[in-house]
Design a protein around this motif. Structure first.
Motif, PDB file in Angstrom:
ATOM      1  N   SER A 163       0.749  -1.076   0.565  1.00  0.00           N
ATOM      2  CA  SER A 163       0.130  -0.021   0.320  1.00  0.00           C
ATOM      3  C   SER A 163       0.914   1.202  -0.223  1.00  0.00           C
ATOM      4  O   SER A 163       1.830   1.309  -0.144  1.00  0.00           O
ATOM      5  N   VAL A 164       0.534   2.417   0.231  1.00  0.00           N
ATOM      6  CA  VAL A 164       1.316   3.824  -0.181  1.00  0.00           C
ATOM      7  C   VAL A 164       2.420   3.634   1.639  1.00  0.00           C
ATOM      8  O   VAL A 164       3.355   4.070   1.456  1.00  0.00           O
ATOM      9  N   LYS A 165       1.387   2.806   2.687  1.00  0.00           N
ATOM     10  CA  LYS A 165       2.488   2.786   3.680  1.00  0.00           C
ATOM     11  C   LYS A 165       2.956   1.643   4.193  1.00  0.00           C
ATOM     12  O   LYS A 165       4.191   2.012   4.362  1.00  0.00           O
ATOM     13  N   ALA A 166       2.671   0.589   3.170  1.00  0.00           N
ATOM     14  CA  ALA A 166       3.357  -0.603   4.324  1.00  0.00           C
ATOM     15  C   ALA A 166       3.388  -1.751   3.121  1.00  0.00           C
ATOM     16  O   ALA A 166       2.327  -1.615   1.774  1.00  0.00           O
ATOM     17  N   ALA A 167       3.888  -2.886   2.961  1.00  0.00           N
ATOM     18  CA  ALA A 167       3.970  -4.037   2.730  1.00  0.00           C
ATOM     19  C   ALA A 167       2.998  -5.005   3.430  1.00  0.00           C
ATOM     20  O   ALA A 167       3.770  -5.515   4.427  1.00  0.00           O
ATOM     21  N   VAL A 206      -6.606   7.222   1.843  1.00  0.00           N
ATOM     22  CA  VAL A 206      -4.636   7.792   1.346  1.00  0.00           C
ATOM     23  C   VAL A 206      -4.358   8.472   0.609  1.00  0.00           C
ATOM     24  O   VAL A 206      -4.238   9.706  -0.107  1.00  0.00           O
ATOM     25  N   ARG A 217      11.521   0.486   1.132  1.00  0.00           N
ATOM     26  CA  ARG A 217      10.777   1.260   2.647  1.00  0.00           C
ATOM     27  C   ARG A 217      12.188   1.312   3.492  1.00  0.00           C
ATOM     28  O   ARG A 217      13.216   0.750   3.262  1.00  0.00           O
ATOM     29  N   GLY A 226      10.556   5.204   2.930  1.00  0.00           N
ATOM     30  CA  GLY A 226      10.362   5.591   1.454  1.00  0.00           C
ATOM     31  C   GLY A 226       8.652   5.609   1.970  1.00  0.00           C
ATOM     32  O   GLY A 226       8.133   4.480   2.396  1.00  0.00           O
ATOM     33  N   GLY A 227       8.352   5.389   0.603  1.00  0.00           N
ATOM     34  CA  GLY A 227       6.890   4.940  -0.390  1.00  0.00           C
ATOM     35  C   GLY A 227       5.753   5.162  -1.441  1.00  0.00           C
ATOM     36  O   GLY A 227       7.113   4.846  -2.019  1.00  0.00           O
ATOM     37  N   PHE A 228       5.432   5.248  -1.960  1.00  0.00           N
ATOM     38  CA  PHE A 228       4.230   5.293  -2.998  1.00  0.00           C
ATOM     39  C   PHE A 228       4.011   7.427  -3.174  1.00  0.00           C
ATOM     40  O   PHE A 228       3.396   7.084  -1.823  1.00  0.00           O
ATOM     41  N   ARG A 235      13.603  -7.712   0.677  1.00  0.00           N
ATOM     42  CA  ARG A 235      13.543  -8.326   0.845  1.00  0.00           C
ATOM     43  C   ARG A 235      14.106  -9.584   0.089  1.00  0.00           C
ATOM     44  O   ARG A 235      13.522 -10.872  -1.203  1.00  0.00           O
TER      45      ARG A 235
END
Lengths: 122, 366
Positions: A58-62, B38, B295, B314-316, B345
């Motif tokens: 997501s924008v914030k997290a995996a 978001v 991230r 980090g993010g989008f 990963r």
């Protein structure tokens, strides 16, 4: 008529002829929020129940999505490469994640049906 | 910065009513997202006006004959040279010139200043400021306020319709428009906007007026993070901290030139040392190739696999339409165009050093 199963990890499986199409539930996509990337598995990869099969970002997290049963990935949903938000808009349909040939359909015993899943998420 | 949620915002009931999803941040239960999500919240802020509840942040009023002297000692700042109404980004530094917190200081009058501090550091900031203040004739008062931010190109117009005129302010200026209120033209999004500290009763009335305007939308902490990251702004505790000095953090611009050599603020000697030696690494913007976000915590390696740095945020980026990140790289390679690899990963994602900000700032400058 395909059978649809649900897991406690908020995945769904639609099983037809020994092949399961797997995705995350509408409840799960709502919790994750807008998806921006889906790390898809290669066809031919063998997975065991509980392995991380896909990572949704997501924008914030995996977040990890686990293989709900043993088997072999036969296809990943290529459409998600260009449009990962399909998982948000159509979690139970066009936003499917991968298809896998099940090694042992008896592992499906104990998964929830839709009514049980609805109770599970309250 | 994340901790157990222990405190509720004064306006928590309004956020619950608006359908917010909450999560813990810096000891507070904070609205992370609202029903639009978001992406929409982020884009709405860049196009119209986003309303943020940032009451987790702390306002301190510093007042008294020595108020300017105290702040010039505690921060790399010539507080006495600030004109009334001027705001500055500054820091509390430790003796090693590490950043204890980043702050906005505004001069309110001859002997009065407002200090805006980060939520996670509010308690330690207060203790630090009081300890330094012991040498000076002035008081340090933490204020009990609701703190709102309204950000975006239509923020000024929305405030105007709500009866608050902002024409007297340009970027990085602040004032007290009403008793108990503090308003500055600043923010954490890269857009024109305002931060307003005010008593709870007034805040409830103002929020009602602002949300009655359909150009305004509640925006949660998730979009606040993606907005500030696109704007290249640091999050203390993540991108900067007590181990980072302003040179390494690429924030030396916030230290007035005259003070870099001659300043007597806490940490001045250590900062002079870093300037003389040069920093061994530097904060940079990072643009990952492709769509996969990189991230905080990801290691950065070069072509041969040698460790050369790390990702701190980090993010989008919803407005730029690609992943965005920032982090630290070894000095020699910390320049735009350098290509390194982020370990995500186990996979090596190519990442290019990118000038900050990713999204041009659109501040209303004087």
């Amino acid at each position: 008529m395909a059978d649809v199963y649900f897991t406690e990890d908020h995945e769904w499986l639609r099983v037809e002829g020994g092949v399961a199409t797997v995705g995350i539930t509408d409840y799960a996509q709502e919790q994750l929020g807008d998806l921006v990337f889906v790390e898809l598995p290669e066809a031919g990869r063998k997975v065991a129940k509980g392995d991380v099969a896909v990572v949704v970002e997501s924008v914030k997290a995996a977040s990890d999505v686990y293989a709900p049963a043993d088997g072999e990935i036969v296809e990943a949903n290529g459409a998600l490469g260009a449009d990962p938000a399909l998982v948000n808009s159509a979690a139970m349909g066009e936003g499917w994640l991968w298809k896998m040939k099940l090694a042992d359909e008896s592992q499906l015993v104990g998964l929830m049906d839709e009514a049980a899943y609805k109770t599970h998420i309250g | 910065m994340n901790g157990e949620a222990t405190r509720k915002l004064p306006l928590a009931d309004l956020h619950e009513h608006a359908g917010a999803r909450f999560g813990p941040f810096a000891g507070w239960s904070m609205p992370l997202t609202y029903p639009p999500g978001v992406m929409k919240e982020h884009l709405h802020t860049r196009e119209h006006a986003g309303l943020f509840d940032i009451s987790h942040m702390k306002l301190f009023e510093v007042a008294g004959r020595d108020a300017a002297l105290l702040l010039s000692r505690a921060c790399p700042l010539d507080a006495g040279a600030l004109e009334s109404g001027q705001s500055r980004l500054t820091f509390f530094l430790n003796l090693s010139a590490g950043i204890l917190d980043d702050l906005i200081v505004t001069r309110l009058g001859p002997d009065r200043f407002m200090v805006v501090a980060n939520a996670g550091n509010a308690a330690s900031d207060e203790a630090h400021l009081r300890a330094v203040a012991a040498e000076f004739d002035c008081t340090v008062d933490p204020l009990d306020r609701v703190f709102l931010a309204i950000q975006g190109p239509e923020a000024w117009a929305v405030l105007s319709r709500a009866g608050i005129e902002t024409g007297a302010l340009t970027f990085m200026q602040g004032m007290e428009p009403r008793p108990g209120w503090f308003m500055s033209r600043s923010g954490y999004t890269g857009e024109d906007g305002f931060e307003i500290g005010l008593p709870e009763t007034d805040a409830r009335e103002l929020v009602g007026k602002l949300l009655a305007d359909d150009r305004t939308m509640w925006v949660g902490l998730a979009a606040r993070d993606s907005l500030r990251l696109e704007a290249g702004l640091c999050l203390h505790g993540q991108d900067i901290g007590p181990e980072t000095d302003p040179v390494t953090a690429a924030l030396l611009w916030a230290v007035p030139k005259g003070l870099r050599e001659g300043g007597s603020f806490i940490g001045a000697d250590a900062l002079r040392g870093v300037i003389a030696r040069g920093a061994s690494e530097k904060r940079v913007g990072l643009k990952p190739e492709g769509r996969q976000p990189v991230r905080a915590g990801a290691a950065l390696v070069d072509e041969e696999g040698n460790a050369v740095g790390r990702v701190t945020s980090g993010g989008f980026g919803p407005s730029v339409g690609h992943p965005v990140a920032m982090g630290y790289l070894a000095q020699g390679i910390a320049r735009p165009g350098t290509k390194v690899f982020a370990d995500v990963r186990g996979a090596k994602i190519p990442v290019h050093v990118h000038a900050l900000p990713f999204m041009p700032h659109r501040y209303r400058k004087g």
